[in-house]
Design a protein around this motif. Structure first.
Motif, PDB file in Angstrom:
ATOM      1  N   SER A 120       0.838  -1.193   0.000  1.00  0.00           N
ATOM      2  CA  SER A 120       0.000   0.000   0.000  1.00  0.00           C
ATOM      3  C   SER A 120       0.875   1.245   0.000  1.00  0.00           C
ATOM      4  O   SER A 120       1.866   1.323   0.714  1.00  0.00           O
ATOM      5  CB  SER A 120      -0.901   0.003   1.242  1.00  0.00           C
ATOM      6  N   TYR A 121       0.502   2.203  -0.812  1.00  0.00           N
ATOM      7  CA  TYR A 121       1.191   3.498  -0.891  1.00  0.00           C
ATOM      8  C   TYR A 121       0.124   4.554  -0.642  1.00  0.00           C
ATOM      9  O   TYR A 121      -0.673   4.873  -1.509  1.00  0.00           O
ATOM     10  CB  TYR A 121       1.861   3.643  -2.253  1.00  0.00           C
ATOM     11  N   GLU A 122       0.089   5.068   0.587  1.00  0.00           N
ATOM     12  CA  GLU A 122      -1.013   5.912   1.049  1.00  0.00           C
ATOM     13  C   GLU A 122      -1.265   7.131   0.173  1.00  0.00           C
ATOM     14  O   GLU A 122      -2.407   7.435  -0.170  1.00  0.00           O
ATOM     15  CB  GLU A 122      -0.783   6.346   2.507  1.00  0.00           C
ATOM     16  N   LEU A 123      -0.196   7.847  -0.179  1.00  0.00           N
ATOM     17  CA  LEU A 123      -0.370   9.044  -0.999  1.00  0.00           C
ATOM     18  C   LEU A 123      -0.940   8.672  -2.371  1.00  0.00           C
ATOM     19  O   LEU A 123      -1.804   9.364  -2.907  1.00  0.00           O
ATOM     20  CB  LEU A 123       0.955   9.794  -1.153  1.00  0.00           C
ATOM     21  N   PHE A 155      -7.911   7.793  -5.390  1.00  0.00           N
ATOM     22  CA  PHE A 155      -9.293   7.877  -4.912  1.00  0.00           C
ATOM     23  C   PHE A 155      -9.899   9.243  -5.228  1.00  0.00           C
ATOM     24  O   PHE A 155     -11.025   9.348  -5.714  1.00  0.00           O
ATOM     25  CB  PHE A 155      -9.353   7.613  -3.404  1.00  0.00           C
ATOM     26  N   MET A 156      -9.140  10.285  -4.961  1.00  0.00           N
ATOM     27  CA  MET A 156      -9.643  11.634  -5.225  1.00  0.00           C
ATOM     28  C   MET A 156      -9.892  11.834  -6.723  1.00  0.00           C
ATOM     29  O   MET A 156     -10.865  12.475  -7.112  1.00  0.00           O
ATOM     30  CB  MET A 156      -8.666  12.680  -4.680  1.00  0.00           C
ATOM     31  N   GLY A 157      -9.025  11.272  -7.547  1.00  0.00           N
ATOM     32  CA  GLY A 157      -9.220  11.369  -8.990  1.00  0.00           C
ATOM     33  C   GLY A 157     -10.444  10.611  -9.473  1.00  0.00           C
ATOM     34  O   GLY A 157     -11.160  11.065 -10.369  1.00  0.00           O
ATOM     35  N   ARG A 158     -10.696   9.461  -8.882  1.00  0.00           N
ATOM     36  CA  ARG A 158     -11.848   8.648  -9.282  1.00  0.00           C
ATOM     37  C   ARG A 158     -13.174   9.256  -8.826  1.00  0.00           C
ATOM     38  O   ARG A 158     -14.189   9.111  -9.490  1.00  0.00           O
ATOM     39  CB  ARG A 158     -11.738   7.235  -8.706  1.00  0.00           C
ATOM     40  N   VAL A 218      -7.376  16.955   4.268  1.00  0.00           N
ATOM     41  CA  VAL A 218      -6.177  17.509   3.638  1.00  0.00           C
ATOM     42  C   VAL A 218      -5.338  18.331   4.626  1.00  0.00           C
ATOM     43  O   VAL A 218      -4.124  18.441   4.466  1.00  0.00           O
ATOM     44  CB  VAL A 218      -6.549  18.315   2.374  1.00  0.00           C
ATOM     45  N   GLU A 219      -5.937  18.847   5.679  1.00  0.00           N
ATOM     46  CA  GLU A 219      -5.187  19.668   6.638  1.00  0.00           C
ATOM     47  C   GLU A 219      -4.147  18.865   7.421  1.00  0.00           C
ATOM     48  O   GLU A 219      -3.203  19.436   7.962  1.00  0.00           O
ATOM     49  CB  GLU A 219      -6.135  20.404   7.603  1.00  0.00           C
ATOM     50  N   ILE A 220      -4.283  17.534   7.489  1.00  0.00           N
ATOM     51  CA  ILE A 220      -3.288  16.730   8.202  1.00  0.00           C
ATOM     52  C   ILE A 220      -2.132  16.312   7.293  1.00  0.00           C
ATOM     53  O   ILE A 220      -1.118  15.833   7.777  1.00  0.00           O
ATOM     54  CB  ILE A 220      -3.916  15.486   8.866  1.00  0.00           C
ATOM     55  N   ALA A 221      -2.263  16.528   5.998  1.00  0.00           N
ATOM     56  CA  ALA A 221      -1.230  16.108   5.046  1.00  0.00           C
ATOM     57  C   ALA A 221       0.136  16.726   5.328  1.00  0.00           C
ATOM     58  O   ALA A 221       1.142  15.999   5.320  1.00  0.00           O
ATOM     59  CB  ALA A 221      -1.679  16.391   3.616  1.00  0.00           C
ATOM     60  N   LYS A 277       5.355  10.081   7.260  1.00  0.00           N
ATOM     61  CA  LYS A 277       4.281   9.107   7.424  1.00  0.00           C
ATOM     62  C   LYS A 277       3.570   8.859   6.097  1.00  0.00           C
ATOM     63  O   LYS A 277       2.844   7.890   5.946  1.00  0.00           O
ATOM     64  CB  LYS A 277       3.258   9.578   8.474  1.00  0.00           C
ATOM     65  N   MET A 278       3.781   9.780   5.172  1.00  0.00           N
ATOM     66  CA  MET A 278       3.140   9.676   3.865  1.00  0.00           C
ATOM     67  C   MET A 278       4.145  10.177   2.825  1.00  0.00           C
ATOM     68  O   MET A 278       4.060  11.299   2.355  1.00  0.00           O
ATOM     69  CB  MET A 278       1.853  10.526   3.851  1.00  0.00           C
ATOM     70  N   PRO A 279       5.123   9.342   2.493  1.00  0.00           N
ATOM     71  CA  PRO A 279       6.184   9.787   1.592  1.00  0.00           C
ATOM     72  C   PRO A 279       5.669  10.070   0.178  1.00  0.00           C
ATOM     73  O   PRO A 279       4.690   9.471  -0.268  1.00  0.00           O
ATOM     74  CB  PRO A 279       7.167   8.619   1.598  1.00  0.00           C
TER      75      PRO A 279
END
Length: 185
Positions: free
Chosen positions: A128-131, A137-140, A148-151, A159-161
């Protein structure tokens, strides 16, 4: 429902098909309800797990496949662990999701989109690659900006390379997806 209408709605091969694909003997289910009683998602379901199992037993294909519960199932296997007859109910639910996909009866598109986004990242990176899942998902769905504020914090703590880590053996993982696709043809 009258007996005539019920008989017309039944698909006599449906139960056998579910049993074959899931590897489970659904005749062993005697509707004790333990699967439903233990299900952590039951309060959100439109049909409870035991109702879905009964619909399959009766050959009521549309009732078993056209419900949102299949898409909300957490696949946690609590239902399977509670079954006194050893039925892997979670495997039956997954089989029903696959069948619903083939029939074009997906009841929750965002959940389906997330599932596809997750599996696509596993197929290409081996894990799994979170980003990547989030962007796919956002594209679909053209949505998903809710957290998005936690990104920035997640990115700063690695944590999300930005770049996925590629595992040794990712090509073997990709071949699993290829074999699965070939098997479904």
């Amino acid at each position: 429902m009258s007996n005539t209408r019920l008989d017309q709605a039944r698909d006599l091969d449906f139960k056998r098909q579910v049993e074959k694909e899931s590897g489970q003997n659904l005749s062993a289910c005697y509707q004790c309800g333990k699967c439903t009683a233990g299900c952590p998602g039951a309060q959100f379901y439109d049909r409870q797990v035991s109702q879905i199992m009964r619909a399959v037993q009766m050959g009521l294909k549309e009732e078993a496949l056209k419900n949102r519960s299949l898409w909300l199932c957490l696949s946690c296997s609590t239902c399977s662990s509670r079954c006194p007859n050893g039925i892997d109910v979670a495997a039956v639910m997954e089989t029903l999701r696959s069948m619903a996909r083939r029939e074009g009866w997906v009841q929750d598109r965002p959940i389906e989109s997330f599932w596809k986004a997750f599996l696509d990242t596993v197929k290409y990176t081996g894990r799994s690659y979170e980003l990547g899942v989030m962007a796919d998902f956002m594209g679909r769905t053209l949505r998903g900006w809710g957290n998005v504020e936690i990104a920035p914090q997640a990115l700063l703590k690695n944590k999300m390379p930005f770049v996925p880590s590629l595992i040794h053996g990712r090509y073997e993982v990709a071949r699993i997806f290829t074999r699965y696709a070939e098997k479904r043809r």
